[in-house]
Design a protein around this motif. Structure first.
Motif, PDB file in Angstrom:
ATOM      1  N   ALA A  76       0.808  -1.223   0.000  1.00  0.00           N
ATOM      2  CA  ALA A  76       0.000   0.000   0.000  1.00  0.00           C
ATOM      3  C   ALA A  76       0.842   1.274   0.000  1.00  0.00           C
ATOM      4  O   ALA A  76       0.300   2.362  -0.180  1.00  0.00           O
ATOM      5  N   THR A  78       2.755   4.363  -1.070  1.00  0.00           N
ATOM      6  CA  THR A  78       2.696   5.178  -2.276  1.00  0.00           C
ATOM      7  C   THR A  78       4.074   5.779  -2.526  1.00  0.00           C
ATOM      8  O   THR A  78       4.611   6.481  -1.671  1.00  0.00           O
ATOM      9  N   ASP A 100       4.078   5.268  -8.142  1.00  0.00           N
ATOM     10  CA  ASP A 100       2.631   5.403  -8.309  1.00  0.00           C
ATOM     11  C   ASP A 100       2.253   6.738  -8.932  1.00  0.00           C
ATOM     12  O   ASP A 100       1.122   6.926  -9.367  1.00  0.00           O
ATOM     13  N   ARG A 118      -3.626  13.498  -3.887  1.00  0.00           N
ATOM     14  CA  ARG A 118      -4.423  12.912  -4.967  1.00  0.00           C
ATOM     15  C   ARG A 118      -3.824  11.573  -5.405  1.00  0.00           C
ATOM     16  O   ARG A 118      -4.534  10.575  -5.547  1.00  0.00           O
ATOM     17  N   ASN A 121      -4.336   9.020  -2.507  1.00  0.00           N
ATOM     18  CA  ASN A 121      -5.725   8.540  -2.423  1.00  0.00           C
ATOM     19  C   ASN A 121      -6.052   7.581  -3.559  1.00  0.00           C
ATOM     20  O   ASN A 121      -6.750   6.586  -3.357  1.00  0.00           O
ATOM     21  N   LYS A 122      -5.546   7.872  -4.741  1.00  0.00           N
ATOM     22  CA  LYS A 122      -5.773   6.984  -5.891  1.00  0.00           C
ATOM     23  C   LYS A 122      -5.170   5.609  -5.637  1.00  0.00           C
ATOM     24  O   LYS A 122      -5.786   4.583  -5.905  1.00  0.00           O
ATOM     25  N   LYS A 123      -3.968   5.576  -5.054  1.00  0.00           N
ATOM     26  CA  LYS A 123      -3.295   4.309  -4.727  1.00  0.00           C
ATOM     27  C   LYS A 123      -4.098   3.547  -3.678  1.00  0.00           C
ATOM     28  O   LYS A 123      -4.227   2.323  -3.757  1.00  0.00           O
ATOM     29  N   GLN A 124      -4.638   4.249  -2.685  1.00  0.00           N
ATOM     30  CA  GLN A 124      -5.372   3.590  -1.606  1.00  0.00           C
ATOM     31  C   GLN A 124      -6.687   2.982  -2.086  1.00  0.00           C
ATOM     32  O   GLN A 124      -7.177   2.034  -1.497  1.00  0.00           O
ATOM     33  N   GLN A 125      -7.217   3.494  -3.191  1.00  0.00           N
ATOM     34  CA  GLN A 125      -8.474   2.980  -3.723  1.00  0.00           C
ATOM     35  C   GLN A 125      -8.285   1.693  -4.532  1.00  0.00           C
ATOM     36  O   GLN A 125      -9.250   1.024  -4.847  1.00  0.00           O
ATOM     37  N   LYS A 126      -7.038   1.372  -4.854  1.00  0.00           N
ATOM     38  CA  LYS A 126      -6.776   0.146  -5.656  1.00  0.00           C
ATOM     39  C   LYS A 126      -6.944  -1.091  -4.827  1.00  0.00           C
ATOM     40  O   LYS A 126      -6.786  -1.146  -3.670  1.00  0.00           O
TER      41      LYS A 126
END
Length: 126
Positions: A76, A78, A100, A118, A121-126
């Protein structure tokens, strides 16, 4: 709680600016001035975000990124390349190495933190 951030950057002025911006926004910042120290600190502290310069004295950021992704770094985490390398293909090379995201220098002090978040957050949504 805000994510902890490791900055791997050999230029003192760039390190100061990034640290100043992030600490001013209440982030916990860890500093490394070369790749070997950066790798060791990343594995010791497991920061949620790593800001990685590409041009470093002991090894380049691409190599550091590959090593971090192949070591025991949490998936997780980033990794964001923050670099003045802005030639065609540099962004793609950083992403292929395991980054990332990619933010070009000179950074925009008005938007840097929001760009970083940004990407995080995009990485955490994967």
């Amino acid at each position: 709680m805000k994510p902890s951030i490791l900055i791997i950057e050999d230029n003192e002025q760039n390190m100061y600016m990034l640290s100043y911006l992030l600490k001013g926004n209440d982030y916990h910042v860890i500093e490394a001035y070369n790749g070997n120290d950066g790798i060791n600190l990343a594995l010791k502290y497991n920061p949620e975000i790593i800001l990685l310069d590409i041009q470093l004295p002991d090894m380049d950021g691409y190599e550091i990124c590959v090593k971090l992704r192949n070591d025991k770094l949490p998936k997780a985490t980033t990794i964001i390349a923050v670099t003045s390398y802005a030639m065609g293909g540099d962004r793609e090379k950083a992403l292929r190495a395991g980054a990332d995201g990619y933010i070009e220098k000179p950074i925009n002090t008005e938007t840097f933190v929001s760009e970083m978040i940004r990407i995080f957050n995009k990485k955490q949504q994967k």
